[in-house]
Design an enzyme around this catalytic site. Sequence first.
Site, PDB file in Angstrom:
ATOM      1  N   SER A 149     -74.999 -16.290 -71.434  1.00 29.84           N
ATOM      2  CA  SER A 149     -76.075 -15.987 -70.522  1.00 29.84           C
ATOM      3  C   SER A 149     -76.020 -16.795 -69.223  1.00 29.84           C
ATOM      4  O   SER A 149     -76.791 -16.540 -68.303  1.00 29.84           O
ATOM      5  CB  SER A 149     -77.411 -16.284 -71.228  1.00 29.84           C
ATOM      6  OG  SER A 149     -77.488 -17.680 -71.590  1.00 29.84           O
ATOM      7  N   LYS A 152     -78.996 -23.326 -63.854  1.00 28.58           N
ATOM      8  CA  LYS A 152     -79.420 -22.108 -64.533  1.00 28.58           C
ATOM      9  C   LYS A 152     -80.947 -22.082 -64.583  1.00 28.58           C
ATOM     10  O   LYS A 152     -81.583 -23.106 -64.836  1.00 28.58           O
ATOM     11  CB  LYS A 152     -78.822 -22.091 -65.942  1.00 28.58           C
ATOM     12  CG  LYS A 152     -79.115 -20.842 -66.757  1.00 28.58           C
ATOM     13  CD  LYS A 152     -78.428 -20.937 -68.111  1.00 28.58           C
ATOM     14  CE  LYS A 152     -78.673 -19.739 -68.989  1.00 28.58           C
ATOM     15  NZ  LYS A 152     -77.978 -19.844 -70.297  1.00 28.58           N
ATOM     16  N   SER A 187     -72.935 -19.530 -74.463  1.00 24.23           N
ATOM     17  CA  SER A 187     -73.373 -19.094 -73.139  1.00 24.23           C
ATOM     18  C   SER A 187     -72.916 -19.950 -71.968  1.00 24.23           C
ATOM     19  O   SER A 187     -73.204 -19.621 -70.819  1.00 24.23           O
ATOM     20  CB  SER A 187     -74.901 -18.973 -73.117  1.00 24.23           C
ATOM     21  OG  SER A 187     -75.325 -17.902 -73.915  1.00 24.23           O
TER      22      SER A 187
END
Length: 497
Positions: free
Chosen positions: A155, A80, A179
């Site tokens: 996210s 990420k 997330s």
Amino acid sequence: MSELCDLTGQQLAQMLRTGEAGASEVTESVLGRIEALDTRLHAFLTVTADRARDQAAGIDARLRHGEALPAVAGIPLALKDVLVTRGITSTAGSKILEPYVPPYDCTPWARLQTAGSVLVGKTNCDEFAMGSSNENSAYGPVHNPWNLEAVPGGSSGGSAAAVASGEAVWALGTDTGGSVRQPAALCGVVGLKPTYGRISRFGLIAFASSLDHVGTLTRSVLDAATLLSAIAGHDPLDATSLPDEPEDYAQGLDRGVARLRVGVLEDWIAMEGVQPGVTDSVGAAVDRLGALGASVGAVSLPHAEYALSAYYLIAPAECSSNLARFDGVRYGLRVDGDATDVADMNFLTRGAGFGDEVKRRIMLGTYSLSAGYYDAYYGQAQKVRTLVIRDFDAAFERFDVLVAPTSPTTAFRLGERTEDPLAMYLSDIFTIPSDLSGTPAISIPCGVAPDGLPVGFQILGRLRDEATILRTAFALEQDLGLSARPPLLAELASEDA
């Protein structure tokens, strides 16, 4: 027949060690999948193809010399884009960091790199990890491989979509309010959030420091345990890192759940707004745990209904402090425009560099920390957090694990909730409590709803007891035997044919 990029990390590790496949071959399979699909998914912000090929070639050379390598060696990984990587642009999904190339590596990637992992790229995410749908990225949304018109969750939606589609074998994400687990549920993969401090946060671009957890996204529970084993352990560079020695979390996965005490959060399952398809799949999974020999009973977390409100005071307060460093002076974007002094330049830079959701949370957090409001808002929220922690402590006196839905719904359509922040925030209603308490939790697929989208089943455990949630998840995963994959992969196969 599955392509190499569709296999689990453990399957590929075995093939590498027997010579059935090479690391370069596996890496090319993953890079080919990215090339074939990412124009539709937009899961990646940066693809590091040349670097990945060099890393894979190095692993192949070591294997040819008979060197014994860690289980993660040669396996393609995605990170990420809130996890910094030396020499590779790290944006946190924000325009304000668009030109930022870090001079150092985050600890999780440093450990994986040392162990021989192959980095194929940095994944798209909600800006500074603030979002539940991946629509807050400054670089455009990620699409769910199960339905390209649906969100992947957020996210860490880019990491979840990449793993679900075979664009990475496994990935790292971050979980501040759900997330990792929520996108794992919406994309039909396994998402693990360990105990706070289990994985070092050094090199993580901070959102809310007391809530941020680094977590894993994989296609199996065994892979989650393997990846956790490679990156967990004390880090002197992170003051919040647990002082625990590394351990092999794959050991004992097959112990089963006989006589395990499972507490079912029935009020969550029956809550208004939970889709019938979610209720049915989660209920069936609970029944399977009982059939496997677990002792199943009802439990409640009385103050969990206030967790969402507390979270949206604590997290914005911490983000308003953490994001103050992005001012156009030290690194990242700088907008001078017609500025006459530093204050004007700060204002122009932050106005142009931050998106609407980030600005909303900074303003909310700054307000809640301001003189005259601190005790009424932030202070009260921290008291609620303590009550939630006590609820978990009381529940774990009676039960070994707690179970519940991961998300109240399956993946919703792109744009469906962007004009209603409260509806978006409610996407994390079942994941936020364990972030407030710092307890470990995992989401695994437990079925496919009538709308054709995957449903996530959440297992929550005691502090520092990842072993029990992992073996519970493994037993249920083996019993369910789910094999459904995103329809997009079948379409790709037919196109290739």
